[in-house]
Write a protein that holds these residues in place. Structure first.
Motif, PDB file in Angstrom:
ATOM      1  N   TYR A 183       0.204  -2.423  -8.394  1.00 28.80           N
ATOM      2  CA  TYR A 183      -1.213  -2.777  -8.324  1.00 28.80           C
ATOM      3  C   TYR A 183      -1.859  -2.784  -9.700  1.00 28.80           C
ATOM      4  CZ  TYR A 183      -1.044  -2.456  -3.249  1.00 28.80           C
ATOM      5  OH  TYR A 183      -0.750  -2.665  -1.930  1.00 28.80           O
ATOM      6  N   ALA A 184      -1.375  -1.937 -10.613  1.00 27.85           N
ATOM      7  CA  ALA A 184      -1.908  -1.967 -11.976  1.00 27.85           C
ATOM      8  C   ALA A 184      -1.619  -3.309 -12.626  1.00 27.85           C
ATOM      9  CB  ALA A 184      -1.300  -0.830 -12.797  1.00 27.85           C
ATOM     10  N   HIS A 185      -0.431  -3.871 -12.376  1.00 28.50           N
ATOM     11  CA  HIS A 185      -0.104  -5.177 -12.946  1.00 28.50           C
ATOM     12  C   HIS A 185      -0.994  -6.282 -12.343  1.00 28.50           C
ATOM     13  CE1 HIS A 185       2.354  -8.321 -14.748  1.00 28.50           C
ATOM     14  NE2 HIS A 185       2.322  -8.935 -13.556  1.00 28.50           N
ATOM     15  N   ILE A 186      -1.216  -6.191 -11.020  1.00 28.16           N
ATOM     16  CA  ILE A 186      -2.067  -7.209 -10.371  1.00 28.16           C
ATOM     17  C   ILE A 186      -3.477  -7.136 -10.925  1.00 28.16           C
ATOM     18  CG2 ILE A 186      -3.078  -7.903  -8.168  1.00 28.16           C
ATOM     19  CD1 ILE A 186      -0.512  -6.912  -6.835  1.00 28.16           C
ATOM     20  N   LEU A 187      -4.018  -5.908 -11.061  1.00 29.04           N
ATOM     21  CA  LEU A 187      -5.364  -5.762 -11.601  1.00 29.04           C
ATOM     22  C   LEU A 187      -5.445  -6.293 -13.027  1.00 29.04           C
ATOM     23  CD1 LEU A 187      -6.340  -2.203 -10.297  1.00 29.04           C
ATOM     24  CD2 LEU A 187      -7.316  -4.384  -9.590  1.00 29.04           C
TER      25      LEU A 187
ATOM     26  N   GLU B 179      -3.795  -8.656 -14.375  1.00 23.45           N
ATOM     27  CA  GLU B 179      -3.784 -10.119 -14.403  1.00 23.45           C
ATOM     28  C   GLU B 179      -5.086 -10.698 -13.888  1.00 23.45           C
ATOM     29  OE1 GLU B 179      -1.537 -11.951 -15.773  1.00 23.45           O
ATOM     30  OE2 GLU B 179      -0.327 -10.181 -16.322  1.00 23.45           O
ATOM     31  N   SER B 180      -5.793  -9.928 -13.036  1.00 28.15           N
ATOM     32  CA  SER B 180      -7.015 -10.485 -12.431  1.00 28.15           C
ATOM     33  C   SER B 180      -8.283 -10.074 -13.153  1.00 28.15           C
ATOM     34  CB  SER B 180      -7.110 -10.038 -10.961  1.00 28.15           C
ATOM     35  OG  SER B 180      -7.181  -8.616 -10.899  1.00 28.15           O
TER      36      SER B 180
ATOM     37  N   THR C 208       3.494 -12.561  -2.521  1.00 31.80           N
ATOM     38  CA  THR C 208       2.487 -13.602  -2.311  1.00 31.80           C
ATOM     39  C   THR C 208       2.003 -14.133  -3.650  1.00 31.80           C
ATOM     40  OG1 THR C 208       1.822 -12.531  -0.250  1.00 31.80           O
ATOM     41  CG2 THR C 208       0.272 -14.109  -1.215  1.00 31.80           C
ATOM     42  N   GLU C 209       1.774 -13.177  -4.641  1.00 30.30           N
ATOM     43  CA  GLU C 209       1.361 -13.588  -5.972  1.00 30.30           C
ATOM     44  C   GLU C 209       2.402 -14.502  -6.602  1.00 30.30           C
ATOM     45  OE1 GLU C 209      -1.332 -12.982  -7.956  1.00 30.30           O
ATOM     46  OE2 GLU C 209      -2.370 -12.095  -6.252  1.00 30.30           O
ATOM     47  N   LEU C 210       3.685 -14.282  -6.272  1.00 22.57           N
ATOM     48  CA  LEU C 210       4.753 -15.088  -6.874  1.00 22.57           C
ATOM     49  C   LEU C 210       4.991 -16.407  -6.130  1.00 22.57           C
ATOM     50  CD1 LEU C 210       7.306 -12.198  -7.592  1.00 22.57           C
ATOM     51  CD2 LEU C 210       5.915 -13.430  -9.268  1.00 22.57           C
ATOM     52  N   GLY C 211       4.244 -16.648  -5.023  1.00 24.88           N
ATOM     53  CA  GLY C 211       4.360 -17.914  -4.314  1.00 24.88           C
ATOM     54  C   GLY C 211       5.214 -17.856  -3.062  1.00 24.88           C
ATOM     55  N   PHE C 212       5.701 -16.693  -2.691  1.00 26.51           N
ATOM     56  CA  PHE C 212       6.544 -16.567  -1.509  1.00 26.51           C
ATOM     57  C   PHE C 212       5.681 -16.234  -0.293  1.00 26.51           C
ATOM     58  CE2 PHE C 212       9.304 -15.459  -5.107  1.00 26.51           C
ATOM     59  CZ  PHE C 212      10.391 -16.294  -4.880  1.00 26.51           C
ATOM     60  N   ARG C 213       6.228 -16.604   0.890  1.00 29.91           N
ATOM     61  CA  ARG C 213       5.599 -16.200   2.146  1.00 29.91           C
ATOM     62  C   ARG C 213       6.387 -14.986   2.655  1.00 29.91           C
ATOM     63  NH1 ARG C 213       6.080 -21.391   5.626  1.00 29.91           N
ATOM     64  NH2 ARG C 213       7.954 -21.600   4.307  1.00 29.91           N
ATOM     65  N   SER C 214       5.623 -13.956   3.054  1.00 35.76           N
ATOM     66  CA  SER C 214       6.252 -12.671   3.352  1.00 35.76           C
ATOM     67  C   SER C 214       6.011 -12.249   4.790  1.00 35.76           C
ATOM     68  CB  SER C 214       5.704 -11.579   2.432  1.00 35.76           C
ATOM     69  OG  SER C 214       5.943 -11.936   1.083  1.00 35.76           O
ATOM     70  N   LEU C 215       7.041 -11.612   5.353  1.00 38.83           N
ATOM     71  CA  LEU C 215       6.957 -10.936   6.638  1.00 38.83           C
ATOM     72  C   LEU C 215       7.279  -9.463   6.382  1.00 38.83           C
ATOM     73  CD1 LEU C 215       9.013 -13.514   8.714  1.00 38.83           C
ATOM     74  CD2 LEU C 215       6.542 -13.372   8.567  1.00 38.83           C
ATOM     75  N   ALA C 216       6.697  -8.580   7.179  1.00 36.11           N
ATOM     76  CA  ALA C 216       6.867  -7.150   6.902  1.00 36.11           C
ATOM     77  C   ALA C 216       7.254  -6.403   8.158  1.00 36.11           C
ATOM     78  CB  ALA C 216       5.586  -6.558   6.314  1.00 36.11           C
TER      79      ALA C 216
ATOM     80  N   PRO D 293     -11.983  -7.002 -21.506  1.00 34.46           N
ATOM     81  CA  PRO D 293     -11.047  -6.269 -22.374  1.00 34.46           C
ATOM     82  C   PRO D 293     -11.075  -4.764 -22.141  1.00 34.46           C
ATOM     83  CG  PRO D 293     -12.239  -7.906 -23.637  1.00 34.46           C
ATOM     84  CD  PRO D 293     -12.896  -7.878 -22.277  1.00 34.46           C
ATOM     85  N   LYS D 294     -12.280  -4.238 -21.900  1.00 31.31           N
ATOM     86  CA  LYS D 294     -12.376  -2.789 -21.692  1.00 31.31           C
ATOM     87  C   LYS D 294     -11.589  -2.359 -20.474  1.00 31.31           C
ATOM     88  CE  LYS D 294     -15.812   0.827 -20.817  1.00 31.31           C
ATOM     89  NZ  LYS D 294     -17.251   1.120 -20.660  1.00 31.31           N
ATOM     90  N   HIS D 295     -11.741  -3.137 -19.379  1.00 38.78           N
ATOM     91  CA  HIS D 295     -11.026  -2.790 -18.155  1.00 38.78           C
ATOM     92  C   HIS D 295      -9.528  -3.005 -18.302  1.00 38.78           C
ATOM     93  CE1 HIS D 295     -15.039  -3.513 -15.838  1.00 38.78           C
ATOM     94  NE2 HIS D 295     -15.010  -2.332 -16.479  1.00 38.78           N
ATOM     95  N   ARG D 296      -9.157  -4.090 -19.032  1.00 37.21           N
ATOM     96  CA  ARG D 296      -7.726  -4.332 -19.233  1.00 37.21           C
ATOM     97  C   ARG D 296      -7.074  -3.173 -20.021  1.00 37.21           C
ATOM     98  NH1 ARG D 296      -5.616  -9.372 -18.441  1.00 37.21           N
ATOM     99  NH2 ARG D 296      -4.074  -9.001 -20.076  1.00 37.21           N
ATOM    100  N   THR D 297      -7.846  -2.639 -20.976  1.00 39.07           N
ATOM    101  CA  THR D 297      -7.314  -1.501 -21.745  1.00 39.07           C
ATOM    102  C   THR D 297      -7.058  -0.298 -20.845  1.00 39.07           C
ATOM    103  OG1 THR D 297      -8.506  -2.239 -23.708  1.00 39.07           O
ATOM    104  CG2 THR D 297      -7.738   0.069 -23.685  1.00 39.07           C
ATOM    105  N   MET D 298      -8.003  -0.052 -19.926  1.00 38.98           N
ATOM    106  CA  MET D 298      -7.823   1.067 -18.993  1.00 38.98           C
ATOM    107  C   MET D 298      -6.604   0.859 -18.114  1.00 38.98           C
ATOM    108  SD  MET D 298     -11.741   1.819 -17.804  1.00 38.98           S
ATOM    109  CE  MET D 298     -13.018   2.303 -18.965  1.00 38.98           C
ATOM    110  N   ILE D 299      -6.454  -0.403 -17.636  1.00 38.94           N
ATOM    111  CA  ILE D 299      -5.315  -0.690 -16.766  1.00 38.94           C
ATOM    112  C   ILE D 299      -3.999  -0.539 -17.542  1.00 38.94           C
ATOM    113  CG2 ILE D 299      -4.209  -2.477 -15.382  1.00 38.94           C
ATOM    114  CD1 ILE D 299      -7.043  -3.508 -14.746  1.00 38.94           C
TER     115      ILE D 299
END
Length: 997
Positions: free
Chosen positions: A648-652, A654-655, A896-904, A659-665
């Motif tokens: 989730y840190a990686h997703i945040l 990228e989204s 999903t971020e990578l373009g795949f459809r997922s079942l769980a 800059p301040k928030h990216r530094t925290m992440i």
């Protein structure tokens, strides 16, 4: 003894018994009467000799009193003449020429002059008169200043000069005993004769200043100390000028009631001793003198050792007995000479000395070490001294010797006659006994000879006699007895020497009486050596296996106990070994003994020790296995928690564009990465990872480990790094190398309890030759050196350093498992490397780790370069099977971020049902599945999916468990795709892409 001699002796005794009885009675009566006569004669002779010797002592005391009284009379004569001159008060020598006319006389009479060197007034040159007059220099100065004192001194000098002829005549009269005649006045003038004394004073000017009135022979006779104006003999003293021992007869001088001074004679102790030597007390007797306070006045030199125990006093008495010119006095001898003989006397003389000091008279018999002596003593009233006479008893009894010899001769004649008569009578009786003995003893002798031959080891034969009476019955019984004794002896010897244990037979003093063959074999000695040995010889003689402790065990056995105990024994070659000893008391020929059975249990003790070591190793292995399981479980849970954090840190990141928030992440991502590295190190410590060999830079591995190493070691340990740049890469597992570094650092920490320095160095070395101790590998090598300033190790420890379960921290709970350095050695062997150790006590330890160098850049650098590229994306359907909700949701989100459809699905059963329903709608390209699920493991679920029919889906396993756990299920086999938790979007994308290829 044979029967014939016994019969002869019986005849002799029967015949001689009455005669011997009468003879012995006569000898007893004669001996008793003789002994009583001898004892009575000796006692009467000793009493008579004591009386005679006592009278002799009284006579000698009178002689000494007369000797001293003559001196006493002349001293009183000198006293009367002086007092007569003092009472006249006139100058008696007017008109006498003055020999010192023209010299400085300080106004005093011209019988002397003031010496220019000593400044004393004196008749130093003996002019005009015999003897000397003088006045010490301090008084000369007073004469010059005080006219009245000068007149008094002049008058006194006139009187003294008038007495000089009398001093000279008295000295000549007593020349053999008198050393000096003198007059010392309270006013200050002094007169002495002869002049030698004065010349001694002149040679030592300080002696001329002696305060004569302060000396004992003046001070002790003043009216205060001598109110009765008595003339006395002084206690002996050491003359300060001539250094000889003497005593003085002193009389006080008066003019009416005015004390004017003293006059006296000096008598040397040497003269008294010479007089004593002249006394003849038998041929071996001697005389001696002591004072009332116990001071030894005169003791013959050859009797000093017998009379005195104190070594210093002995030496002082010998010195006093020498001629005056040969005496040599030290301060130590001077101080001991006045010591009383009553201080530490010989025990047999203590009573004698006490009686003599009490001025008693008597005689007694004293037992000296070299014989008995009679000692008589008597006081010398004039002086308070006491004289003693000593005579050997045998010399005193010499007149009685003819009588005693006569009594003894009579007894000898009686005994000789009796012996001759008894001998003749015994000879006749013996001849009669021999004739009768031979007649009756021949059959018995034959029987005795046969038994004697068998007892000496001869061959056994039947004993026969020619008679048919009791002797034949005796022979038959003897045959049976001898046969049974021989059989029993053989059986006992076979049993005693046939047992497999050593057997000792001890008496109450620990002396070995008998041993068996096994004892000689076990203790490597001969039977003679064993019989001469005691318990201490066969023991290691270290507590609790000493002769003292063996005596305690033996006392228990003598008390009726039957102890069985282990003992550390020593054979005669010095080898130590363990034995088990059993003790039991037995009575042998009426005396208590101990039979000890000794069994060699060295093999059993070795087996027990090995079993103990194996058990200890098993316990350590179980501890380590438990730690590994705990580490694996912690790693699994920690990885499951890290996976959503990093994802989730990686997703945040990228989204979020701020800059301040990216530094925290990024900080969150960095922290998560460090946690992931920590988990990896935890698994490496538990040895639960399969090696991942790749090209690595050793310097970078050390730098990454610096922070953890600093947190692991104590603050008083200084860590220094000396990393060579540039450095070649090596083929290895970074985590395992960090594990090696950690183990070595912990060992160094233990070796530096008070703190120290730990140094890590890297270098490149070349070895173009064969393998050697200092360079164990050939070729180009990367060297990692870890050294410390600790206590170091000795050679014996270095030999076992890398053995499993051998620890350098000592044995005991909490002191180490002994696996750290064996793990280091194993990891180095897996890396095709070697370890070389150098250490010495007190000089620290240096560990050199050699790795073969490789060509190329580190794999980690290529991975980082790939990481900077675009994350691969894709299309298709992926079934995610994960029981942890957060991990499952993260995987679906990232896919999903990578373009795949997922079942769980959360369980294996749910995954099978979902796969069955969805495959008919559209194909499922990949199954992303956890290895361990609540209802089944990943490979089992995948097998069930394949059996549903149709094309088998591709599978990508993921897990946070250790390699040893997931390896059991075949997930780590070649060709199987695997994704390790925690993962981020990049590692997930790469793993999915590779699984779909």
């Amino acid at each position: 003894m044979r029967i014939a001699p016994k019969l002869s002796i019986t005849f002799i005794l029967a015949a001689l018994l009455p005669l011997l009885t009468i003879g012995c009675a006569g000898m007893y009566l004669l001996g008793t009467l003789g002994d009583e006569a001898i004892a009575t004669s000796r006692a009467n002779a000793i009493i008579s000799e004591k009386l005679r010797l006592q009278q002799l002592a009284a006579d000698k005391a009178h002689i000494v009193e007369d000797f001293l009284a003559d001196h006493h009379r002349d001293v009183r004569l000198l006293k009367r003449q002086f007092e007569l001159l003092a009472s006249n008060g006139a100058v008696l020598l007017s008109g006498r020429p003055e020999p010192y006319t023209g010299r400085d006389t300080a106004g005093l009479p011209g019988y002397g002059s003031v010496d220019p060197e000593t400044k004393a007034y004196a008749n130093w040159e003996s002019l005009g008169m015999a003897g000397e007059l003088w006045l010490r220099r301090g008084l000369v100065e007073r004469v010059r200043a005080d006219a009245a004192f000068a007149r008094n001194c002049a008058s006194m000098l006139e009187r003294l000069s008038a007495l000089m002829p009398l001093l000279s005549s008295l000295h000549e009269k007593h020349l053999a005993s008198c050393d000096l005649v003198w007059i010392v006045t309270a006013l200050g003038p002094v007169a002495v004769y002869p002049a030698e004394y004065a010349r001694e004073v002149r040679r030592a000017p300080n002696l001329a200043d002696l305060d004569e009135t302060g000396e004992e022979y003046h001070r002790l006779f003043t009216p205060e100390f001598n109110p009765m104006r008595e003339s006395r003999w002084m206690r002996p003293y050491l003359d300060p000028i001539k250094k000889i021992w003497m005593t003085s007869c002193v009389a006080p001088l008066y003019d009416g009631d005015t004390f004017l001074g003293t006059a006296g004679f000096d008598v040397t102790i040497e003269n008294l001793l010479g007089w004593l030597k002249g006394l003849k007390i038998g041929t071996r007797g001697f005389a001696f003198l002591i004072s009332a306070d116990g001071m030894p006045l005169a003791i013959p030199t050859d009797q000093i050792d017998r009379m005195i125990l104190d070594p210093l006093l002995r030496q002082a008495l010998r010195e006093a007995g020498k001629p005056a010119k040969e005496q040599n006095w030290t301060p130590e001898l001077e101080s001991v000479m006045p010591r009383s003989v009553a201080v530490n006397p010989p025990p047999m003389l203590a009573g004698l000395f006490a009686e003599m000091m009490r001025q008693g008279a008597g005689a007694e018999v004293i037992g000296f070490p070299d014989g008995t002596r009679i000692a008589a003593y008597c006081p010398i009233r004039e002086t308070g001294w006491s004289i003693g006479l000593v005579l050997p008893v045998d010399e005193a009894l010499a007149p009685l010797k003819p009588v005693l010899d006569g009594i003894n001769a009579a007894r000898r004649r009686y005994v000789s006659g009796l012996v001759v008569f008894v001998f003749l009578f015994a000879l006749l009786a013996g001849m009669a006994g021999a004739w009768a003995g031979r007649r009756f003893a021949d059959p018995v002798n034959a029987l005795i000879s046969a038994i004697s031959r068998i007892s000496r080891g001869g061959s056994w034969q039947e004993i026969r006699t020619a008679s048919s009476d009791e002797l034949q019955e005796l022979a038959t019984s003897a045959n049976v007895m001898v046969r049974r004794i021989a059989e029993n002896e053989q059986m006992l010897d076979a049993v005693f020497n046939g047992v497999s244990d050593a057997i000792f037979l001890h008496d109450a003093d620990g002396v070995v009486l008998r041993v068996n063959d096994r004892m000689c074999t076990m203790f490597k000695c001969t039977r003679e050596q064993a019989l001469e040995a005691k318990v201490g010889v066969t023991s290691c003689n270290k507590p609790p296996y000493t002769g003292y402790h063996a005596k305690i065990w033996m006392d228990r056995a003598f008390g009726g106990d039957t102890p069985v105990f282990e003992w550390r024994s020593r054979d005669f070659s010095g080898r130590l070994f363990w034995t088990e000893v059993a003790l039991r008391r037995i009575d042998l020929n009426g005396r208590p003994c101990i039979i000890a059975t000794v069994r060699d249990i060295t093999s059993r003790k070795d087996s027990e020790e090995k079993l103990r070591i194996v058990e200890e190793q098993l316990r350590q292995a179980q501890k380590l296995e438990s730690i590994g399981r705990l580490a694996g479980g912690v790693a699994h849970d920690f990885n499951n928690m890290l996976t959503p954090i990093l994802g989730y840190a990686h997703i945040l990141k990228e989204s979020v564009s701020e800059p301040k928030h990216r530094t925290m992440i990024e900080q969150i991502t960095l922290a998560g990465g460090r946690c992931r590295a920590l988990v990896s190190q935890l698994l490496a410590f538990a040895r639960k990872q399969v090696l991942t060999m790749r090209r690595i830079n050793l310097n970078e591995v050390i730098r990454e480990f610096q922070a953890m190493l600093r947190r692991t070691l104590r603050e008083n340990i200084t860590i220094e790094y000396r990393l060579a740049e540039p450095i070649d890469t090596i083929l290895g597992d970074a985590g395992q190398i960090q594990q090696v570094l950690l183990n070595l650092a912990l060992n160094s920490q233990d070796a530096m309890p008070e703190g120290g320095t730990l140094t890590c160095e890297t270098a490149i070395v070349e070895n173009h030759g064969q393998e050697a101790d200092d360079l164990p590998l050939a070729g180009r090598l990367v060297l990692l050196t870890v050294s410390d300033t600790g206590t170091g190790m000795e050679g014996e420890t270095l030999e076992h350093l890398f053995e499993p379960f051998f620890t350098t921290r000592g044995q005991g709970e909490g002191l180490g498992t002994g696996l750290g350095l064996s793990i280091v050695h194993g990891i180095m062997m897996q890396h095709s490397g070697r370890v070389h150790v150098t250490s010495a006590p007190g000089k620290g330890t240096t560990m050199r780790l050699y790795f073969p160098a490789t060509v190329g850049s580190p794999d980690g650098k290529a991975a980082r370069e790939e990481g900077s590229a675009t994350i691969p994306r894709g299309t298709g359907r992926i079934l995610v099977v994960e029981d942890q909700d957060m991990v499952r949701e993260l995987a679906v989100t990232l896919l999903t971020e990578l373009g795949f459809r997922s079942l769980a699905a959360s369980t294996g059963a749910e995954a099978v049902d979902l796969y069955r329903r969805e495959r008919d709608r559209a194909p499922i390209d990949l199954v992303l599945m956890d290895v361990i699920l609540p209802d089944a493991n990943g490979p089992e679920i995948y097998d069930r999916l394949k059996h549903l029919g149709g094309a088998s889906p591709r599978v990508l396993y993921m897990s946070g468990y250790t390699d040893s756990v997931i390896g059991v299920h075949g997930v780590l086999d070649a060709g199987v795709s695997f994704l390790r938790k925690p993962f981020d979007i990049r590692s997930l994308a790469e793993s999915v892409r590779k699984a779909l290829l």
